[in-house]
Each structure stands twice: as structure tokens, then as C-alpha cells.
Scaffold this motif. Structure first.
Motif, PDB file in Angstrom:
ATOM      1  N   LEU A 158      -2.893  13.356   6.451  1.00 50.22           N
ATOM      2  CA  LEU A 158      -2.644  12.092   5.546  1.00 50.22           C
ATOM      3  C   LEU A 158      -3.790  11.054   6.056  1.00 50.22           C
ATOM      4  CD1 LEU A 158       1.126  12.188   5.111  1.00 50.22           C
ATOM      5  CD2 LEU A 158      -0.521  12.511   3.346  1.00 50.22           C
ATOM      6  N   ASN A 159      -4.601  11.577   6.762  1.00 45.46           N
ATOM      7  CA  ASN A 159      -5.749  10.348   7.127  1.00 45.46           C
ATOM      8  C   ASN A 159      -6.372   9.770   5.961  1.00 45.46           C
ATOM      9  OD1 ASN A 159      -5.207  11.099   9.865  1.00 45.46           O
ATOM     10  ND2 ASN A 159      -7.112  12.194  10.037  1.00 45.46           N
ATOM     11  N   ASP A 160      -6.830   8.472   6.077  1.00 43.63           N
ATOM     12  CA  ASP A 160      -7.803   7.675   5.372  1.00 43.63           C
ATOM     13  C   ASP A 160      -6.980   7.607   3.907  1.00 43.63           C
ATOM     14  OD1 ASP A 160      -9.513   7.271   7.290  1.00 43.63           O
ATOM     15  OD2 ASP A 160     -10.132   9.488   7.171  1.00 43.63           O
ATOM     16  N   ASN A 161      -5.776   7.176   3.869  1.00 41.11           N
ATOM     17  CA  ASN A 161      -5.209   6.875   2.597  1.00 41.11           C
ATOM     18  C   ASN A 161      -4.833   5.245   2.381  1.00 41.11           C
ATOM     19  OD1 ASN A 161      -4.686   9.261   0.548  1.00 41.11           O
ATOM     20  ND2 ASN A 161      -4.135  10.058   2.591  1.00 41.11           N
ATOM     21  N   LYS A 162      -3.650   5.017   1.707  1.00 42.39           N
ATOM     22  CA  LYS A 162      -3.298   3.446   1.640  1.00 42.39           C
ATOM     23  C   LYS A 162      -2.031   3.478   1.856  1.00 42.39           C
ATOM     24  CE  LYS A 162      -7.562   2.339  -0.215  1.00 42.39           C
ATOM     25  NZ  LYS A 162      -8.339   1.446   0.388  1.00 42.39           N
ATOM     26  N   LEU A 163      -1.516   4.368   2.795  1.00 41.95           N
ATOM     27  CA  LEU A 163      -0.026   4.211   3.140  1.00 41.95           C
ATOM     28  C   LEU A 163       0.239   2.917   3.903  1.00 41.95           C
ATOM     29  CD1 LEU A 163       0.438   7.751   4.272  1.00 41.95           C
ATOM     30  CD2 LEU A 163       1.451   6.924   2.114  1.00 41.95           C
ATOM     31  N   ARG A 164       1.413   1.999   3.454  1.00 45.41           N
ATOM     32  CA  ARG A 164       1.751   0.997   3.888  1.00 45.41           C
ATOM     33  C   ARG A 164       2.967   1.187   4.842  1.00 45.41           C
ATOM     34  NH1 ARG A 164       0.143  -0.613  -1.197  1.00 45.41           N
ATOM     35  NH2 ARG A 164       2.257  -0.223  -2.158  1.00 45.41           N
ATOM     36  N   ASP A 165       3.761   2.320   4.596  1.00 45.82           N
ATOM     37  CA  ASP A 165       4.987   2.608   5.278  1.00 45.82           C
ATOM     38  C   ASP A 165       5.535   3.718   5.114  1.00 45.82           C
ATOM     39  OD1 ASP A 165       7.180   1.774   6.479  1.00 45.82           O
ATOM     40  OD2 ASP A 165       8.466   0.862   5.047  1.00 45.82           O
ATOM     41  N   ILE A 166       6.575   4.358   6.135  1.00 39.61           N
ATOM     42  CA  ILE A 166       6.892   5.412   6.032  1.00 39.61           C
ATOM     43  C   ILE A 166       8.352   5.300   6.137  1.00 39.61           C
ATOM     44  CG2 ILE A 166       7.301   7.874   7.188  1.00 39.61           C
ATOM     45  CD1 ILE A 166       4.581   7.611   6.072  1.00 39.61           C
TER      46      ILE A 166
END
Length: 363
Positions: A158-166
Motif C-alpha cells: 500500500l506504499n505511496d497512497n493517500k492513507l490518513r488512518d487505519i
């Protein structure tokens, strides 16, 4: 990534399995087919939609086409697929049940697209999926349980995405996940319990995010982490017992380029197997008593304002007995400023206690 060549070899071995007889025998227009339709190659041929392929097809390569989205049932006729390649396809959405029927799929490559949305149920039927690549997209949120069908998932990129939280429950069902790569996202924190479902992680990469506090509660259930990277997060300190739950397995720890100022004295409690430790480009003056050097074979320390006092005597003792003598300049006291720790005379009168190996240490 080092595993890619290995995975491709594995893919080739898998797709040469027996064909499904009685299936359509026509190669899709614009594509190239090999091995009685077992390999269908449609790389960069101007496709706008998913081609229909034989149930005999094991590998389908759709890279570098403008596919836009994957609606429900996109691969209804492709039930024999083991490896599916859709990198650089300008995908922006994965619909619910997009991969329905692909119960044999093991490799799924969705890297370097424009995916912003993955609908609930998108990965339904992917019970055999082992390798999932979603790196290089624009994913900002992952629905709870999105990976739950993937009971055999081993590597998730999931590298280099826009994830803000899990959120807790994100990885529910993926209990065998071993490699989780989430570098280069926008995470400020990891919620407590967010990694509880993947307690068997061996590799966890969280570098290049925005973590300002150590995610201890999120990682408290992890038991066998061998490699942890938190590099290039704005973390100022590492608390006591930070790595204790998996310390006897952890061999590689990357904490470089963080602006890290200090370790709590018991930060390395339980860490008994570490071989590679990267601490360069921080603001460290000293190291905690809990850090044992006996197993370390690779240590980077440069670009820190080290205080050359007896607090660093264990480090100097390790340098004197090790073939590796990493660059590390004294910043203080003034009489030692600019000198390498390995050459400084500041430690000549220091006494270092010899630590006994603890029972149960993992070798």
C-alpha cells in the motif's frame, strides 16, 4: 522490491499448470497469446475495456491500457486466472465484486494507477490471493473488512497512497498477512487495535508518513516482527518498552531521518536479536542503557549531535571490538567536538558493565 523477481518466477511456474479443456480457443484481438491461451499478453495495445479470455488462461497482462474502472463481474469468463497484471491502466475505481469468480487468483498487480475508491466487496471470491499490489495509487480510506476474503494473503503493498488512518477491523480476516508496506502515505496516527488482526506480521514499513507519536497501542499485539521501518516520520521520542512484544524477533530497525531527539531508557527492553539499526540524520545525543550491542552487525549513526560522555561508553566499547566502526562525530563536550566517537579520548576512564546473555534469547 527484492521479492518481485521471485514472484514473477513463481507466477511463471504456476501458469504452466494444466489447461481447462473445452473453453473458447480464440485469442482476443490486439493481444498476443502463448501456451494454448494460458498466457494472454495485452500490454499497451489501446484497450478501453477488459477483454474476454478463455477459462484456460492462467496469466492475463493488461498493463498500460486505459481501462478507467473495474465494474462488477469484470472477469466473469476468466475463472482460471492465477496472475492478473493491471499496472498503469489509469484505473480510478474498483467496483463491488469486480473480481467475482476469480477463486484461483494468487497474484494481483494494481500498482501505479489512479485508484481513489475501493467499493465494499470488491475483493469477494479472492480466497486464494497471496500477493496484492496497490502501491502508487490515491487511496485515502480502506473500508472495514475490505481484505476479509483474503485468508491466504501474504504480501500487501500500500506504499505511496493517500492513507490518513487505519481503523480497527481494516485487516479483519487477513490473519496470515506477513509483509505489510504502508510507506509514503499521510498517516498522522494508527488507531489502537488497527493491527490486532495481523499479529503475525514479520515486515512492517511505516516510513515516510506523518506519525508524530510512536504507535505503541496499535502495535501492542504484534508478536513476530522481524523488520520495522519508521524512518522519515516526525517522531521526537521513543517510549519505554516500544518493541517489547516482538523484541526477541526484531532484527532490523530503521529510525533514520526523523528528527529523533531521545529514547526512553527502557525503549529497547526485550530487544535481543537486533542486527541492523539505522539512526542517522536525527538529533540524538545519547543512547539508552537498554540497547544491547552484542548482536548488531550494521549500525548507522552519522549526522547526530552526539555527547561524548560515559553514557556512550557501551557504544565505544562495541566499536573497539567490532569490524564496523561507523561514522559518528562528537558534538560535545567542546574538547571532543568534531572528533569521531571511535577515536575520541573521552571514554578512557569510563567503566562499562558487562551484560550477561538473557535466557531465551533468540539466535
Amino acid at each position: 522490491m527484492p521479492c518481485v523477481s521471485f514472484l514473477l518466477v513463481g507466477t511463471c511456474l504456476l501458469v504452466l499448470g494444466p489447461a481447462v479443456w473445452g473453453a473458447p480457443s480464440q485469442c482476443p484481438a490486439q493481444c498476443h497469446c502463448h501456451g494454448d491461451l494460458q498466457h494472454v499478453i495485452c500490454d499497451n495495445v489501446g484497450l478501453k475495456k477488459i477483454p474476454q479470455v478463455s477459462e484456460a488462461t492462467r496469466l492475463l497482462n493488461l498493463q498500460r491500457n486505459n481501462l478507467g474502472s473495474l465494474p462488477t463481474g469484470s472477469f466473469a469468463s476468466s475463472k482460471g486466472l492465477i496472475s492478473l497484471h493491471m499496472q498503469h491502466c489509469q484505473l480510478h475505481e474498483i467496483g463491488g465484486q469486480a473480481f467475482k469468480g476469480l477463486k484461483k487468483l494468487i497474484y494481483l498487480y494494481l500498482s501505479n494507477n489512479e485508484i481513489t475508491s475501493i467499493k465494499p466487496g470488491a475483493f469477494e471470491d479472492l480466497t486464494e490471493l497471496t500477493y496484492l499490489y496497490l502501491d502508487g495509487n490515491r487511496i485515502s480510506d480502506l473500508p472495514k473488512g475490505i481484505f476479509s476474503p483474503m485468508i491466504n494473503l501474504f504480501i500487501l503493498q500500500l506504499n505511496d497512497n493517500k492513507l490518513r488512518d487505519i481503523k480497527p477491523g481494516t485487516f479483519a480476516g487477513a490473519k496470515d498477512l506477513r509483509w505489510l508496506h504502508m510507506s509514503g502515505n499521510e498517516m498522522n496516527s494508527l488507531q489502537p487495535g488497527s493491527l490486532d488482526d495481523v499479529e503475525n506480521l514479520a515486515i512492517l514499513h511505516l516510513d515516510r508518513n506523518r506519525l508524530s507519536t510512536y504507535p505503541g497501542l496499535a502495535m501492542s499485539k504484534l508478536r513476530v516482527v522481524e523488520e520495522l521501518s519508521l524512518a522519515k516520520n516526525p517522531l521526537r521520542s521513543i517510549p519505554d518498552n516500544a518493541f517489547q512484544s516482538f523484541g526477541r524477533y526484531m532484527e532490523k530497525l530503521n529510525l533514520d531521518g526523523m528528527g529523533l531527539e531521545k529514547f526512553s531508557d527502557a525503549a529497547f527492553n526485550g530487544v535481543t536479536a537486533i542486527k541492523s539499526l539505522h539512526l542517522d540524520n536525527n538529533k540524538l545525543k545519547s543512547l539508552p542503557n537498554s540497547l544491547e550491542f552484542t548482536t548488531i552487525t550494521n549500525l548507522t549513526l552519522s549526522n547526530n549531535p552526539w555527547s561524548c560522555t560515559c553514557m556512550l561508553a557501551p557504544l565505544r566499547k562495541w566499536m573497539d571490538s567490532s569490524r564496523q566502526r561507523p561514522d559518528a562525530l562528537c558534538s560535545s563536550p567542546s574538547s571532543q567536538r568534531g572528533k569521531q566517537i571511535r577515536d575520541s579520548s573521552a571514554f578512557s576512564s569510563c567503566k562499562v558493565k558487562t551484560k550477561r546473555a538473557k535466557k531465551g534469547t533468540r539466535h
